[in-house]
Design an enzyme around this catalytic site. Sequence first.
Site, PDB file in Angstrom:
ATOM      1  N   TYR A  94       0.799  -1.233   0.000  1.00  0.00           N
ATOM      2  CA  TYR A  94       0.000   0.000   0.000  1.00  0.00           C
ATOM      3  C   TYR A  94       0.828   1.279   0.000  1.00  0.00           C
ATOM      4  CZ  TYR A  94      -4.416  -2.422   0.107  1.00  0.00           C
ATOM      5  OH  TYR A  94      -5.494  -3.194  -0.260  1.00  0.00           O
ATOM      6  N   GLU A 136      -8.881  -6.986   4.181  1.00  0.00           N
ATOM      7  CA  GLU A 136      -8.039  -8.090   3.716  1.00  0.00           C
ATOM      8  C   GLU A 136      -7.469  -8.902   4.871  1.00  0.00           C
ATOM      9  OE1 GLU A 136      -5.456  -5.883   1.142  1.00  0.00           O
ATOM     10  OE2 GLU A 136      -7.173  -5.334  -0.125  1.00  0.00           O
TER      11      GLU A 136
END
Length: 399
Positions: A94, A136
Site C-alpha cells: 500500500y 483483507e
Amino acid sequence: MNNSQREIITATVPVLREHGVALTTHFYKRMFTHHPDLKNVFNMGNQKTGKQQQALAMAVLAYAEHIANPGVLLSELQRIGHKHVSLEIRPEHYPIVGNHLLASIKEVLGEAASPEILEAWEMAYNQLADLMMGIEAGIYKDQTNKKGGWTGWRPFRVKEKVEESNEITSFYLYPCDGGNVISHTPGQFLSLRVFLPELGLNQARQYSVSSVPNELYYRISVKKEFNPNLNINGMISNFLHDHIQKGDLVDLTAPIGNFTLDPKKGLPITFISGGVGVTPLISMLQTLDKASQPLTWIHACRNQTVHAFKEDVKSMAENNPNLSQHIFYDTLTEKDKNEGVLQGPLDLNKIKAFPKESQYYICGPAGFIAQQHKELIAKGVPGDAISFEEFGPQLLNLN
C-alpha cells in the site's frame, strides 16, 4: 480527514471524471518503472488492454464521490479485497501504491495540484488503505482458520486433464503436500500462477472452481483462445492447454470471491450462462443436484462442439424432475433442433414458462451479462434477486 479535506476531494470529482483514465495510466507506468518486480503481481494483459486502468479510474471516482461516507462502498471494497487476497496483496504494497498515486496526481494535474489538494488526497488514500488492509486482514484470517486453509501460493499437481469441449479443458489440481484443501463455496474462483517465458514474468489469472465442493482437489475449466492475435490473458490460458500436462505443477491461492451460491429455502434458482461463463455455474448446479426446489439451466454458446458439460447437465435433467434446461446455439444442425436446442443468441422470451420468481445467477461476457440483466429487469425481476460475475476487472455497474 477533516471536513475541509473532504470538500476538496469532492471538488476534484469533475476532474476525475474527465482525466481519471489518464491519471491511472500514468500511475501504472510510473509504478512499474520504479518497481518492475510488481509486473509479476499485476495482470499485464489487463494493463495492455487498458481494462485495469479503466477499472481503477472508476474505483477512485466512486471513492471520491462517496468520501463523506465510504461505508456505502463496503460491498465493492469487499469484492476488491477478495481479488487482492487472491493475488497475495499485503500491507507493504500500500505505501508503494500511495507514493506513486500521489506523485501521478501532481505530475498529471501540474499546477492545478495545489498543496491542499495533495494533502487531502494523501489523507483520503491513507483512509482507503486502512479500510482495505482491515478487510483483507479479515479475509486472510478466515482463509487460514478454515479446514485445509492456507494463505499465499501453494504448489498443486495436475492429476487429470479432461477435454470438456473443442475449446474448454478441465484441470484437476491436487495439493503437492498431500493435505486437505478448503471446501470452496460454489461460484468462487482461485488464482493460478505460472511463469510465462514470452514475458519473462510470473503471471496469475483467476479461474472459477468448476468442481463440486470437496476437501481433496479443485477443478478449473479453461477456454483455449484461437485468435492468432492473442492478448496476454489468452497466452496464459493457452499455456495451460499447450504446455501444462498431467503431473506438472502450478501455484494456487485459496478459493475466494463473493459471487457465491446462497439458496433461499424453497425459492427456485435460475442459472444463465454464456460460453465459458458456465464454469462457476456448473459447480453451483451440481452442488444442488438433489435439491427439491425448481432449478432452471439456461446456456448459450456458438454450437454443440464448444458446448462444455453438455452430457453432465443432460444426465442431471433426466434424473432430476425439478431441473429443466434450455440451450441456445448460434449455429443449429438438424440434430440440435430435434433435441430441442433453440436458435441463438439467447433470448429469454423464447423460454416457455420462464420462472419470474427466482434467484438468478448470470455469468458470461460483459455484453451478455448486461443484456440478460436488462431483460430480467424488464420482466419485473427485482435487482437484488440477480447476481452476476464479470470475468476480469469489474467494469459493469448494473445494480
